[in-house]
Design a protein around this motif. Sequence first.
Motif, PDB file in Angstrom:
ATOM      1  N   HIS A 282       0.796  -1.221   0.000  1.00  0.00           N
ATOM      2  CA  HIS A 282       0.000   0.000   0.000  1.00  0.00           C
ATOM      3  C   HIS A 282       0.836   1.282   0.000  1.00  0.00           C
ATOM      4  O   HIS A 282       0.268   2.373   0.144  1.00  0.00           O
ATOM      5  CB  HIS A 282      -0.933   0.020   1.217  1.00  0.00           C
ATOM      6  CG  HIS A 282      -1.966  -1.060   1.193  1.00  0.00           C
ATOM      7  ND1 HIS A 282      -3.083  -1.013   0.393  1.00  0.00           N
ATOM      8  CD2 HIS A 282      -2.037  -2.229   1.865  1.00  0.00           C
ATOM      9  CE1 HIS A 282      -3.806  -2.098   0.580  1.00  0.00           C
ATOM     10  NE2 HIS A 282      -3.193  -2.862   1.468  1.00  0.00           N
ATOM     11  N   ILE A 283       2.153   1.192  -0.171  1.00  0.00           N
ATOM     12  CA  ILE A 283       3.000   2.379  -0.015  1.00  0.00           C
ATOM     13  C   ILE A 283       2.616   3.506  -0.973  1.00  0.00           C
ATOM     14  O   ILE A 283       2.638   4.682  -0.593  1.00  0.00           O
ATOM     15  CB  ILE A 283       4.506   2.037  -0.105  1.00  0.00           C
ATOM     16  CG1 ILE A 283       5.346   3.234   0.371  1.00  0.00           C
ATOM     17  CG2 ILE A 283       4.893   1.600  -1.493  1.00  0.00           C
ATOM     18  CD1 ILE A 283       5.136   3.656   1.786  1.00  0.00           C
ATOM     19  N   ALA A 284       2.241   3.211  -2.182  1.00  0.00           N
ATOM     20  CA  ALA A 284       1.873   4.271  -3.126  1.00  0.00           C
ATOM     21  C   ALA A 284       0.653   5.052  -2.623  1.00  0.00           C
ATOM     22  O   ALA A 284       0.643   6.288  -2.665  1.00  0.00           O
ATOM     23  CB  ALA A 284       1.606   3.691  -4.516  1.00  0.00           C
ATOM     24  N   SER A 285      -0.343   4.350  -2.137  1.00  0.00           N
ATOM     25  CA  SER A 285      -1.531   5.049  -1.629  1.00  0.00           C
ATOM     26  C   SER A 285      -1.240   5.751  -0.306  1.00  0.00           C
ATOM     27  O   SER A 285      -1.790   6.828  -0.049  1.00  0.00           O
ATOM     28  CB  SER A 285      -2.716   4.104  -1.493  1.00  0.00           C
ATOM     29  OG  SER A 285      -2.460   3.103  -0.545  1.00  0.00           O
ATOM     30  N   ILE A 286      -0.369   5.183   0.510  1.00  0.00           N
ATOM     31  CA  ILE A 286       0.020   5.849   1.769  1.00  0.00           C
ATOM     32  C   ILE A 286       0.668   7.187   1.442  1.00  0.00           C
ATOM     33  O   ILE A 286       0.305   8.230   2.000  1.00  0.00           O
ATOM     34  CB  ILE A 286       0.973   4.962   2.598  1.00  0.00           C
ATOM     35  CG1 ILE A 286       0.243   3.716   3.119  1.00  0.00           C
ATOM     36  CG2 ILE A 286       1.576   5.763   3.755  1.00  0.00           C
ATOM     37  CD1 ILE A 286       1.159   2.660   3.727  1.00  0.00           C
ATOM     38  N   ILE A 287       1.631   7.173   0.535  1.00  0.00           N
ATOM     39  CA  ILE A 287       2.332   8.402   0.161  1.00  0.00           C
ATOM     40  C   ILE A 287       1.359   9.412  -0.437  1.00  0.00           C
ATOM     41  O   ILE A 287       1.388  10.600  -0.097  1.00  0.00           O
ATOM     42  CB  ILE A 287       3.496   8.098  -0.795  1.00  0.00           C
ATOM     43  CG1 ILE A 287       4.595   7.326  -0.054  1.00  0.00           C
ATOM     44  CG2 ILE A 287       4.052   9.381  -1.401  1.00  0.00           C
ATOM     45  CD1 ILE A 287       5.693   6.767  -0.950  1.00  0.00           C
ATOM     46  N   ALA A 288       0.484   8.946  -1.306  1.00  0.00           N
ATOM     47  CA  ALA A 288      -0.491   9.856  -1.929  1.00  0.00           C
ATOM     48  C   ALA A 288      -1.376  10.509  -0.878  1.00  0.00           C
ATOM     49  O   ALA A 288      -1.637  11.719  -0.935  1.00  0.00           O
ATOM     50  CB  ALA A 288      -1.336   9.093  -2.947  1.00  0.00           C
ATOM     51  N   ARG A 289      -1.808   9.747   0.107  1.00  0.00           N
ATOM     52  CA  ARG A 289      -2.730  10.275   1.126  1.00  0.00           C
ATOM     53  C   ARG A 289      -2.039  11.242   2.078  1.00  0.00           C
ATOM     54  O   ARG A 289      -2.631  12.245   2.473  1.00  0.00           O
ATOM     55  CB  ARG A 289      -3.360   9.127   1.921  1.00  0.00           C
ATOM     56  CG  ARG A 289      -4.176   8.126   1.118  1.00  0.00           C
ATOM     57  CD  ARG A 289      -5.555   8.569   0.704  1.00  0.00           C
ATOM     58  NE  ARG A 289      -6.482   8.808   1.766  1.00  0.00           N
ATOM     59  CZ  ARG A 289      -7.372   7.935   2.226  1.00  0.00           C
ATOM     60  NH1 ARG A 289      -7.438   6.721   1.727  1.00  0.00           N
ATOM     61  NH2 ARG A 289      -8.207   8.277   3.176  1.00  0.00           N
ATOM     62  N   VAL A 290      -0.792  10.984   2.451  1.00  0.00           N
ATOM     63  CA  VAL A 290      -0.103  11.891   3.388  1.00  0.00           C
ATOM     64  C   VAL A 290       0.355  13.168   2.697  1.00  0.00           C
ATOM     65  O   VAL A 290       0.672  14.155   3.360  1.00  0.00           O
ATOM     66  CB  VAL A 290       1.079  11.210   4.123  1.00  0.00           C
ATOM     67  CG1 VAL A 290       0.592  10.025   4.948  1.00  0.00           C
ATOM     68  CG2 VAL A 290       2.188  10.808   3.175  1.00  0.00           C
ATOM     69  N   LYS A 291       0.368  13.169   1.336  1.00  0.00           N
ATOM     70  CA  LYS A 291       0.761  14.359   0.574  1.00  0.00           C
ATOM     71  C   LYS A 291      -0.426  15.250   0.210  1.00  0.00           C
ATOM     72  O   LYS A 291      -0.232  16.348  -0.296  1.00  0.00           O
ATOM     73  CB  LYS A 291       1.482  13.953  -0.714  1.00  0.00           C
ATOM     74  CG  LYS A 291       2.895  13.479  -0.504  1.00  0.00           C
ATOM     75  CD  LYS A 291       3.526  13.199  -1.855  1.00  0.00           C
ATOM     76  CE  LYS A 291       5.012  13.144  -1.799  1.00  0.00           C
ATOM     77  NZ  LYS A 291       5.602  12.977  -3.145  1.00  0.00           N
ATOM     78  N   LEU A 292      -1.628  14.783   0.438  1.00  0.00           N
ATOM     79  CA  LEU A 292      -2.812  15.586   0.110  1.00  0.00           C
ATOM     80  C   LEU A 292      -2.855  16.849   0.974  1.00  0.00           C
ATOM     81  O   LEU A 292      -2.283  16.872   2.070  1.00  0.00           O
ATOM     82  CB  LEU A 292      -4.084  14.769   0.363  1.00  0.00           C
ATOM     83  CG  LEU A 292      -4.382  13.634  -0.616  1.00  0.00           C
ATOM     84  CD1 LEU A 292      -5.535  12.778  -0.094  1.00  0.00           C
ATOM     85  CD2 LEU A 292      -4.697  14.192  -1.991  1.00  0.00           C
ATOM     86  N   PRO A 293      -3.567  17.874   0.520  1.00  0.00           N
ATOM     87  CA  PRO A 293      -3.764  19.045   1.386  1.00  0.00           C
ATOM     88  C   PRO A 293      -4.504  18.612   2.655  1.00  0.00           C
ATOM     89  O   PRO A 293      -5.384  17.742   2.611  1.00  0.00           O
ATOM     90  CB  PRO A 293      -4.634  19.981   0.547  1.00  0.00           C
ATOM     91  CG  PRO A 293      -4.487  19.504  -0.866  1.00  0.00           C
ATOM     92  CD  PRO A 293      -4.177  18.044  -0.793  1.00  0.00           C
ATOM     93  N   LYS A 294      -4.167  19.219   3.752  1.00  0.00           N
ATOM     94  CA  LYS A 294      -4.762  18.819   5.040  1.00  0.00           C
ATOM     95  C   LYS A 294      -6.272  18.988   5.069  1.00  0.00           C
ATOM     96  O   LYS A 294      -6.957  18.323   5.829  1.00  0.00           O
ATOM     97  CB  LYS A 294      -4.113  19.599   6.174  1.00  0.00           C
ATOM     98  CG  LYS A 294      -2.671  19.221   6.366  1.00  0.00           C
ATOM     99  CD  LYS A 294      -2.005  20.043   7.431  1.00  0.00           C
ATOM    100  CE  LYS A 294      -0.533  19.638   7.484  1.00  0.00           C
ATOM    101  NZ  LYS A 294       0.252  20.503   8.327  1.00  0.00           N
ATOM    102  N   GLU A 295      -6.787  19.862   4.215  1.00  0.00           N
ATOM    103  CA  GLU A 295      -8.239  20.091   4.175  1.00  0.00           C
ATOM    104  C   GLU A 295      -8.974  18.985   3.412  1.00  0.00           C
ATOM    105  O   GLU A 295     -10.185  18.854   3.533  1.00  0.00           O
ATOM    106  CB  GLU A 295      -8.559  21.431   3.491  1.00  0.00           C
ATOM    107  CG  GLU A 295      -7.879  22.630   4.101  1.00  0.00           C
ATOM    108  CD  GLU A 295      -6.426  22.781   3.678  1.00  0.00           C
ATOM    109  OE1 GLU A 295      -6.077  22.488   2.514  1.00  0.00           O
ATOM    110  OE2 GLU A 295      -5.623  23.173   4.539  1.00  0.00           O
ATOM    111  N   ASP A 296      -8.264  18.207   2.631  1.00  0.00           N
ATOM    112  CA  ASP A 296      -8.866  17.135   1.845  1.00  0.00           C
ATOM    113  C   ASP A 296      -9.367  16.045   2.791  1.00  0.00           C
ATOM    114  O   ASP A 296      -8.659  15.628   3.712  1.00  0.00           O
ATOM    115  CB  ASP A 296      -7.830  16.558   0.874  1.00  0.00           C
ATOM    116  CG  ASP A 296      -8.445  15.638  -0.169  1.00  0.00           C
ATOM    117  OD1 ASP A 296      -9.149  14.669   0.223  1.00  0.00           O
ATOM    118  OD2 ASP A 296      -8.200  15.875  -1.358  1.00  0.00           O
ATOM    119  N   ARG A 297     -10.567  15.591   2.547  1.00  0.00           N
ATOM    120  CA  ARG A 297     -11.141  14.579   3.452  1.00  0.00           C
ATOM    121  C   ARG A 297     -10.393  13.245   3.405  1.00  0.00           C
ATOM    122  O   ARG A 297     -10.520  12.431   4.314  1.00  0.00           O
ATOM    123  CB  ARG A 297     -12.632  14.372   3.178  1.00  0.00           C
ATOM    124  CG  ARG A 297     -12.951  13.756   1.851  1.00  0.00           C
ATOM    125  CD  ARG A 297     -14.459  13.551   1.676  1.00  0.00           C
ATOM    126  NE  ARG A 297     -14.749  12.783   0.500  1.00  0.00           N
ATOM    127  CZ  ARG A 297     -14.705  11.452   0.440  1.00  0.00           C
ATOM    128  NH1 ARG A 297     -14.397  10.759   1.509  1.00  0.00           N
ATOM    129  NH2 ARG A 297     -14.970  10.830  -0.688  1.00  0.00           N
TER     130      ARG A 297
END
Length: 117
Positions: free
Chosen positions: A72-87
């Motif tokens: 799941h590393i690709a999705s982990i990285i994608a999610r932690v890089k999102l703007p903090k306001e993104d749900r």
Amino acid sequence: MNKFKIIALMIPLAAVLSNCSSAKKNKDYVDVKKITYTNDVKPIIENSCTPCHMPPQGRKEPFENYAQVKEHIASIIARVKLPKEDRKFMPPMNKKPALTDEQVALLVQWQQQNMPE
């Protein structure tokens, strides 16, 4: 005369050896730290992803071992890089603090190094 032949052969040999990469220090060389799951990634996951991704409390994709995090590393990285306001931003701000830029960079570097255990 023999001495001159030996000297004539030694000069080009010395020139070649002085230009070998092992004979001189390469100024462009950067020592890249080897990132491992056990030493570097696991502590971040344990600190930032529990209890939501750690069974038995976790009800999301489990990240309790190397194989699961690697998958799941690709999705982990994608999610932690999102703007903090993104749900979809992780970890949820009401549960855990966001990962630091250094922690995110470490996850990216681990992925780029083919995710050693």
